[in-house]
Design an enzyme around this catalytic site. Structure first.
Site, mmCIF file in Angstrom:
data_model
loop_
_atom_site.group_PDB
_atom_site.id
_atom_site.type_symbol
_atom_site.label_atom_id
_atom_site.label_comp_id
_atom_site.label_asym_id
_atom_site.label_seq_id
_atom_site.Cartn_x
_atom_site.Cartn_y
_atom_site.Cartn_z
ATOM 1 N N ASN A 7 4.705 1.399 -42.170
ATOM 2 C CA ASN A 7 5.078 1.655 -40.778
ATOM 3 C C ASN A 7 4.811 0.355 -40.011
ATOM 4 O O ASN A 7 3.670 0.052 -39.682
ATOM 5 C CB ASN A 7 4.227 2.807 -40.242
ATOM 6 N N LYS A 14 1.012 -0.530 -40.612
ATOM 7 C CA LYS A 14 0.175 0.510 -41.214
ATOM 8 C C LYS A 14 0.723 0.811 -42.594
ATOM 9 O O LYS A 14 1.940 0.794 -42.787
ATOM 10 C CB LYS A 14 0.258 1.798 -40.379
ATOM 11 N N ARG A 90 9.143 3.645 -42.501
ATOM 12 C CA ARG A 90 9.408 4.429 -41.296
ATOM 13 C C ARG A 90 10.301 3.588 -40.374
ATOM 14 O O ARG A 90 9.938 2.458 -40.001
ATOM 15 C CB ARG A 90 8.104 4.747 -40.586
ATOM 16 N N HIS A 179 9.957 11.553 -33.410
ATOM 17 C CA HIS A 179 8.962 12.337 -34.157
ATOM 18 C C HIS A 179 9.627 13.285 -35.159
ATOM 19 O O HIS A 179 9.041 14.293 -35.548
ATOM 20 C CB HIS A 179 8.070 13.197 -33.216
ATOM 21 N N ARG A 240 2.915 7.802 -20.658
ATOM 22 C CA ARG A 240 4.335 7.891 -20.293
ATOM 23 C C ARG A 240 4.576 9.057 -19.346
ATOM 24 O O ARG A 240 3.996 10.134 -19.521
ATOM 25 C CB ARG A 240 5.200 8.078 -21.549
ATOM 26 N N PHE A 283 -7.446 12.215 -24.325
ATOM 27 C CA PHE A 283 -7.819 13.566 -23.884
ATOM 28 C C PHE A 283 -9.315 13.841 -24.022
ATOM 29 O O PHE A 283 -9.836 14.725 -23.350
ATOM 30 C CB PHE A 283 -6.978 14.612 -24.628
ATOM 31 N N GLY A 332 -2.681 18.062 -30.097
ATOM 32 C CA GLY A 332 -2.334 19.399 -30.577
ATOM 33 C C GLY A 332 -3.305 19.916 -31.622
ATOM 34 O O GLY A 332 -3.639 21.105 -31.653
ATOM 35 N N GLU A 383 2.843 12.410 -41.461
ATOM 36 C CA GLU A 383 4.130 11.707 -41.512
ATOM 37 C C GLU A 383 4.240 10.817 -42.748
ATOM 38 O O GLU A 383 5.318 10.679 -43.322
ATOM 39 C CB GLU A 383 4.317 10.882 -40.225
HETATM 40 P P1 AMP Z 1 -2.100 10.579 -31.774
HETATM 41 O O1 AMP Z 1 -1.160 9.747 -30.951
HETATM 42 O O2 AMP Z 1 -1.423 11.704 -32.496
HETATM 43 O O3 AMP Z 1 -2.983 9.758 -32.665
HETATM 44 O O4 AMP Z 1 -3.081 11.296 -30.725
HETATM 45 C C1 AMP Z 1 -3.997 10.548 -29.971
HETATM 46 C C2 AMP Z 1 -4.682 11.440 -28.969
HETATM 47 O O5 AMP Z 1 -5.294 12.562 -29.620
HETATM 48 C C3 AMP Z 1 -5.829 10.725 -28.279
HETATM 49 O O6 AMP Z 1 -5.396 10.115 -27.124
HETATM 50 C C4 AMP Z 1 -6.808 11.848 -27.977
HETATM 51 O O7 AMP Z 1 -6.586 12.224 -26.641
HETATM 52 C C5 AMP Z 1 -6.430 12.983 -28.884
HETATM 53 N N1 AMP Z 1 -7.543 13.287 -29.785
HETATM 54 C C6 AMP Z 1 -7.772 12.741 -30.989
HETATM 55 N N2 AMP Z 1 -8.908 13.242 -31.525
HETATM 56 C C7 AMP Z 1 -9.408 14.114 -30.622
HETATM 57 C C8 AMP Z 1 -10.556 14.956 -30.585
HETATM 58 N N3 AMP Z 1 -11.419 14.977 -31.574
HETATM 59 N N4 AMP Z 1 -10.729 15.742 -29.501
HETATM 60 C C9 AMP Z 1 -9.852 15.715 -28.496
HETATM 61 N N5 AMP Z 1 -8.758 14.944 -28.469
HETATM 62 C C10 AMP Z 1 -8.535 14.152 -29.510
#
Ligand code: AMP
Length: 395
Positions: A7, A14, A90, A179, A240, A283, A332, A383
């Site tokens: 990727n 990656k 990817r 995605h 975003r 988050f 999620g 993925e």
């Molecule tokens: P991704 O782009 O799929 O890697 O998601 C990244 C986001 O997932 C981060 O900005 C976090 O807000 C959220 N995230 C990842 N791990 C946790 C966790 N253990 N608890 C709450 N939010 C998480």
């Protein structure tokens, strides 16, 4: 067969080496700061993770280092490059040319290059990754797996914008969605979990990460998704804005004395929950700020959940029902606050949250109660594994 999944970003790369028979990850890692100085993090299964600075003047140097580490006597996991049977790349944008993954040939590279205008930040970097791998492994077959391909089944009514048709004809301006590899992987897994065939289900997949999108999957096919021509549309994301009134762009440009591209930069990098909260795009930081009584963090979380719930309602209407909902990606899979906030809007569908199960994170689990009319699950996405599977399937 061992499949190397690549990727490639503009300054990062990656990788994962996956044994496609056992589906085990043999090694994974990340090259960063390519063309600046170069840093590698390499994690071989069962051995210590290595982090090192190493010059990476271009992507070929990064791939070279990755191959060296994979075959290294101390940090490696294979004896020689002959043990890499295929490479899966990817690719972000396949335009309308690619409705599925494809074996990479000179013609395919040309066709991907023609999609560069649609993803100027991503596709050129993806292509550099392909070229570098071809240079170093000329005899290894390679496959391109596109983020957009899964959504090529959307009907015209979903992908056409309400703008003059000539813009679609001349410039191919339409909704593409992203995605796709994740939405496909998770919707298939959701069907397996429920003991059904994908053709029997209407599923809504909520891929909520830093970038976030929702997909309506009917009978195994994407029929609508929330990202558009670019990944800026749809949900309110980490940084975003998601969908906004398009007239806002001119308004900010005028008031803030910015060019159009500067405004788009604001919408891409300074908006979303980070922009609303003024706290963070992460988050976990939002959760902590909410606990500490930060009002704007709470508002940002509300804005995020409300938008997700609106799309769930919209896609339930688009499919005339929903049989299952899956949450995936960083937020999620891990963020109970966001999931609970979204559930608050789903009562009209007879959906009930199991508050205990919702405390779990990162594992495959049903988070709706047993008497919920629609099952809602956390289904971790993968993925890289999806790309490895596609690669093997094609070869
Ligand atoms: P991704 O782009 O799929 O890697 O998601 C990244 C986001 O997932 C981060 O900005 C976090 O807000 C959220 N995230 C990842 N791990 C946790 C966790 N253990 N608890 C709450 N939010 C998480």
């Amino acid at each position: 067969m061992n499949v190397l999944v690549i990727n490639c970003g503009s300054s990062s790369l990656k990788y994962q080496l996956i044994d496609s028979d056992s589906e085990q990850v043999l090694a994974k890692g990340l090259c960063e700061r390519i063309k600046i100085d170069g840093r590698l993090k390499h994690s071989p299964a069962g051995k210590a993770t290595v982090e090192m600075d190493s010059p990476m003047p271009d992507h070929t140097a990064a791939v070279e280092l990755v191959l060296k580490m994979l075959t290294d006597s101390e940090h490696g996991v294979i004896r020689s490059l002959d043990e890499i049977g295929a490479v899966g790349h990817r690719i972000v944008h396949g335009g309308e040319k690619f409705a599925s993954s494809t074996i990479i040939t000179d013609e395919v590279i040309e066709a991907i290059t023609e999609c560069n205008d649609l993803a100027p930040l991503h596709n050129p970097a993806n292509l550099i990754g392909i070229e570098s791998c071809r240079k170093l492994m000329p005899d290894v077959p390679m496959v391109a797996v596109f983020d957009t391909a899964f959504h090529q089944t959307m009907p015209e009514k979903a992908y056409l914008y309400g703008i003059p048709y000539e813009y679609y004809e001349k410039y191919k301006i339409r909704k593409y969605g992203f995605h796709g590899t994740s939405h496909s992987f998770v919707s298939k897994r959701m069907a397996e979990i429920l003991g059904k065939k994908p053709e029997e289900l209407k599923t809504i997949v909520c891929h909520l990460g830093n970038g976030a999108s929702i997909c309506a999957v009917k009978n195994g096919k994407s029929v609508d998704t929330s990202m558009g021509l670019t990944p800026l549309d749809g949900l309110v994301m980490g940084t975003r804005s998601g969908a906004i009134d398009p007239a806002v762009i001119e308004y900010i440009a005028e008031k803030g004395k910015k060019s159009i591209s500067e405004v788009i930069d604001v919408l891409n990098k300074e908006s979303g929950v980070a922009g609303v909260s003024g706290v963070s795009s992460d988050f976990r930081d939002l959760d902590n700020a909410i606990l500490a009584g930060n009002e704007r963090a709470k508002i940002a979380m509300d804005v995020f959940c409300y938008r997700v719930a609106q799309y769930i309602g919209s896609y339930t209407a688009a499919m005339n029902g929903v049989d299952a909902i899956a949450f995936t990606a960083g937020v999620g899979e891990n963020n109970a606050t966001a999931r609970a906030g979204i559930f608050e809007y789903l009562g009209y569908l007879g959906i009930k949250l199991d508050t205990e199960k919702n405390k779990l994170r990162g594992e495959e689990v049903q988070i709706s109660t047993d008497d919920s009319k629609v099952p809602v699950w956390i289904v971790p996405t993968n993925e890289e594994l999806a790309i490895a599977r596609e690669t093997v399937a094609l070869l």
